[in-house]
Scaffold this motif. Structure first.
Motif, PDB file in Angstrom:
ATOM      1  N   UNK A 119       8.881   2.434  -8.608  1.00 19.53           N
ATOM      2  CA  UNK A 119       9.489   1.876  -6.953  1.00 19.53           C
ATOM      3  C   UNK A 119       9.640   3.202  -6.330  1.00 19.53           C
ATOM      4  N   UNK A 120       9.791   4.400  -7.287  1.00 23.64           N
ATOM      5  CA  UNK A 120      10.189   5.676  -6.422  1.00 23.64           C
ATOM      6  C   UNK A 120       9.044   6.212  -5.952  1.00 23.64           C
ATOM      7  N   UNK A 121       7.871   5.998  -6.260  1.00 24.69           N
ATOM      8  CA  UNK A 121       6.462   6.316  -5.764  1.00 24.69           C
ATOM      9  C   UNK A 121       6.257   5.303  -4.555  1.00 24.69           C
ATOM     10  N   UNK A 122       6.841   4.145  -4.480  1.00 23.75           N
ATOM     11  CA  UNK A 122       6.446   3.073  -3.330  1.00 23.75           C
ATOM     12  C   UNK A 122       5.190   2.425  -3.786  1.00 23.75           C
ATOM     13  N   UNK A 123       4.845   2.321  -4.955  1.00 27.17           N
ATOM     14  CA  UNK A 123       3.937   1.406  -5.362  1.00 27.17           C
ATOM     15  C   UNK A 123       4.117  -0.098  -5.563  1.00 27.17           C
ATOM     16  N   UNK A 124       5.660  -0.416  -5.785  1.00 25.59           N
ATOM     17  CA  UNK A 124       6.203  -1.661  -5.808  1.00 25.59           C
ATOM     18  C   UNK A 124       7.585  -1.563  -5.105  1.00 25.59           C
ATOM     19  N   UNK A 125       8.209  -2.800  -4.701  1.00 27.40           N
ATOM     20  CA  UNK A 125       9.235  -2.811  -4.008  1.00 27.40           C
ATOM     21  C   UNK A 125      10.485  -3.190  -4.957  1.00 27.40           C
ATOM     22  N   UNK A 126      10.488  -4.119  -5.915  1.00 29.82           N
ATOM     23  CA  UNK A 126      11.732  -4.444  -6.710  1.00 29.82           C
ATOM     24  C   UNK A 126      11.529  -4.070  -8.117  1.00 29.82           C
ATOM     25  N   UNK A 127      11.836  -3.156  -8.667  1.00 33.83           N
ATOM     26  CA  UNK A 127      11.950  -2.943 -10.236  1.00 33.83           C
ATOM     27  C   UNK A 127      12.045  -3.942 -10.991  1.00 33.83           C
ATOM     28  N   UNK A 128      13.259  -4.670 -10.649  1.00 36.26           N
ATOM     29  CA  UNK A 128      13.538  -5.578 -11.620  1.00 36.26           C
ATOM     30  C   UNK A 128      12.632  -7.036 -11.386  1.00 36.26           C
ATOM     31  N   UNK A 129      12.318  -7.264 -10.421  1.00 39.78           N
ATOM     32  CA  UNK A 129      11.167  -8.185 -10.233  1.00 39.78           C
ATOM     33  C   UNK A 129       9.990  -8.004 -11.035  1.00 39.78           C
ATOM     34  N   UNK A 130       9.415  -6.624 -11.075  1.00 42.15           N
ATOM     35  CA  UNK A 130       8.561  -6.204 -11.784  1.00 42.15           C
ATOM     36  C   UNK A 130       8.578  -6.375 -13.276  1.00 42.15           C
TER      37      UNK A 130
ATOM     38  N   UNK B  62       0.747  -1.114   0.063  1.00 40.41           N
ATOM     39  CA  UNK B  62       0.056  -0.226   0.002  1.00 40.41           C
ATOM     40  C   UNK B  62       0.919   1.251   0.071  1.00 40.41           C
ATOM     41  N   UNK B  63       0.739   2.343  -0.872  1.00 40.00           N
ATOM     42  CA  UNK B  63       1.508   3.206  -0.859  1.00 40.00           C
ATOM     43  C   UNK B  63       1.253   4.147   0.530  1.00 40.00           C
ATOM     44  N   UNK B  64       2.158   4.868   0.980  1.00 40.70           N
ATOM     45  CA  UNK B  64       2.033   5.526   2.180  1.00 40.70           C
ATOM     46  C   UNK B  64       0.903   6.488   2.272  1.00 40.70           C
TER      47      UNK B  64
ATOM     48  N   UNK C 209      -1.519   8.233  -4.219  1.00 41.57           N
ATOM     49  CA  UNK C 209      -0.229   8.756  -5.069  1.00 41.57           C
ATOM     50  C   UNK C 209      -0.862   8.759  -6.350  1.00 41.57           C
ATOM     51  N   UNK C 210      -0.442   9.654  -7.201  1.00 39.84           N
ATOM     52  CA  UNK C 210      -0.768   9.799  -8.634  1.00 39.84           C
ATOM     53  C   UNK C 210       0.466   9.416  -9.360  1.00 39.84           C
TER      54      UNK C 210
ATOM     55  N   UNK D 238      -2.683   8.956 -16.455  1.00 41.24           N
ATOM     56  CA  UNK D 238      -2.214   9.308 -15.042  1.00 41.24           C
ATOM     57  C   UNK D 238      -3.208   8.461 -14.246  1.00 41.24           C
ATOM     58  N   UNK D 239      -2.420   7.684 -13.423  1.00 36.94           N
ATOM     59  CA  UNK D 239      -3.139   6.746 -12.433  1.00 36.94           C
ATOM     60  C   UNK D 239      -2.928   6.873 -11.069  1.00 36.94           C
ATOM     61  N   UNK D 240      -3.925   6.670 -10.386  1.00 40.61           N
ATOM     62  CA  UNK D 240      -4.182   6.975  -8.991  1.00 40.61           C
ATOM     63  C   UNK D 240      -3.932   5.341  -8.129  1.00 40.61           C
TER      64      UNK D 240
END
Length: 336
Positions: free
Chosen positions: A60-71, A37-39, A42-43, A88-90
């Motif tokens: 990853x920067x927006x804390x939507x996912x944890x591992x860019x490589x795995x994504x 869950x993002x803190x 977040x858009x 634009x996504x929310x």
């Protein structure tokens, strides 16, 4: 001896590889199944043409996912690395990486409402689109005259005036003028029902004439209940060879109309002046809605030839010129 040492080293390396692979597999599995869950809500703006690498890094920067490589590995495994849609996504709900990826692939972007009321002209629609941030008015106007879009209407037309269906649209702000125009034409083709077209054709009207008549009806009254009677008056006048003498069509033909319709205007010839020209004008004068289109296909059975506004949005209908003049004196000139 050296062979045994080599075998031991190989075995150690193999064990290490297996162990590392196991750890990575477990870590990847945890990544897939652990929702994040993002803190805070977040858009995220995905630009057109963004690479999978840049999308994963942004998430990853927006804390939507944890591992860019795995994504990225997940996207490649699902073979959707090139299917992520711009917009634009929310993100505000807890979600697993696969759910995040599915939203990006499905284009589940933030939607905004664009309301196009009945009776607006092409120019007014273009201006509203620009005012609400959905595109350029100039580009929209130019596209509305391009053959590739005109071909979407089964009529010989030079502009899409009349064929942009009034509706409340739920749209991505990045939809662009071309897709927006396509959506509005598609809505017209869906809502202008085949049986209505057939009914108008039985009365001798082509598709373009039907929409033109509907546009005049739309501008003459805002009351849906009156529209079939307005339609009936116009059909009666056309059948008798009488001029329609409808002010809205005259106004449409006046360049830079200032809101004051004068007698001089009524006597100034233009293609849309139904006081000086017989029959229907050459095309629609606005974009009519469903009620007006229906009324233009199914006029009320009436002997009336005239109508005049009461001043409250409703109209008085008359069969004879004498009755009409009496109504004009009463409601327009305030005379008994």
């Amino acid at each position: 001896m050296k062979i045994n040492q080599g075998l031991k080293l190989f075995s150690a390396i193999l064990i290490g590889i297996v162990f590392l692979s196991t750890i990575l597999a477990i870590d990847f599995s945890l990544f897939l199944h652990r929702p994040i869950a993002p803190p805070q809500p977040t858009e995220v703006e995905i630009a057109s043409g963004s690479s999978l690498h840049s999308v994963a890094r942004l998430l990853a920067e927006k804390k939507i996912i944890s591992r860019p490589l795995y994504f990225k590995l997940l996207a490649r495994h699902q073979q959707v690395q090139g299917a992520i849609q711009a917009g634009r996504y929310l993100f505000e709900q807890t979600a697993r990486p696969a759910d995040v990826l599915a939203r990006l692939v499905n284009g589940d972007v933030i939607r905004h409402t664009l309301t196009i009321p009945e009776g607006l002209t092409l120019k007014q629609i273009a201006e509203r689109i620009e005012e609400q941030g959905f595109g350029s008015a100039d580009r929209f106007m130019k596209l509305a005259r391009e053959p590739r879009f005109l071909k979407m209407i089964e009529a010989d037309i030079s502009s899409l005036e009349g064929y942009l269906f009034p509706e409340t649209y739920l749209l991505d702000k990045n939809i662009g003028e071309q897709r927006l125009l396509t959506a509005m034409i598609t809505e017209f083709n869906k809502r202008a029902q085949p049986e209505w077209r057939a009914a108008a054709a039985e009365r001798g009207l082509s598709l373009h004439q039907w929409v033109t008549l509907a546009s005049i009806i739309e501008k003459e009254t805002a009351l849906a209940a009156e529209m079939p009677f307005i339609s009936g008056v116009f059909y009666n006048r056309l059948e008798r060879g009488m001029r329609l003498q409808t002010d809205p069509s005259v106004i449409y033909g006046i360049e830079d109309f200032d809101g004051n319709l004068t007698r001089a205007h009524l006597h100034t010839p233009t293609p849309y002046n139904t006081y000086t020209n017989s029959g229907l004008p050459p095309g629609p004068i606005c974009n009519p809605g469903e009620e007006a289109l229906h009324a233009a296909a199914y006029p009320a059975s009436t002997q009336d030839l005239y109508f005049v506004s009461r001043g409250d949005g409703s109209h008085v209908f008359s069969r004879t010129l004498k009755e009409h003049n009496q109504a004009v004196r009463r409601y327009q000139l305030n005379r008994p």
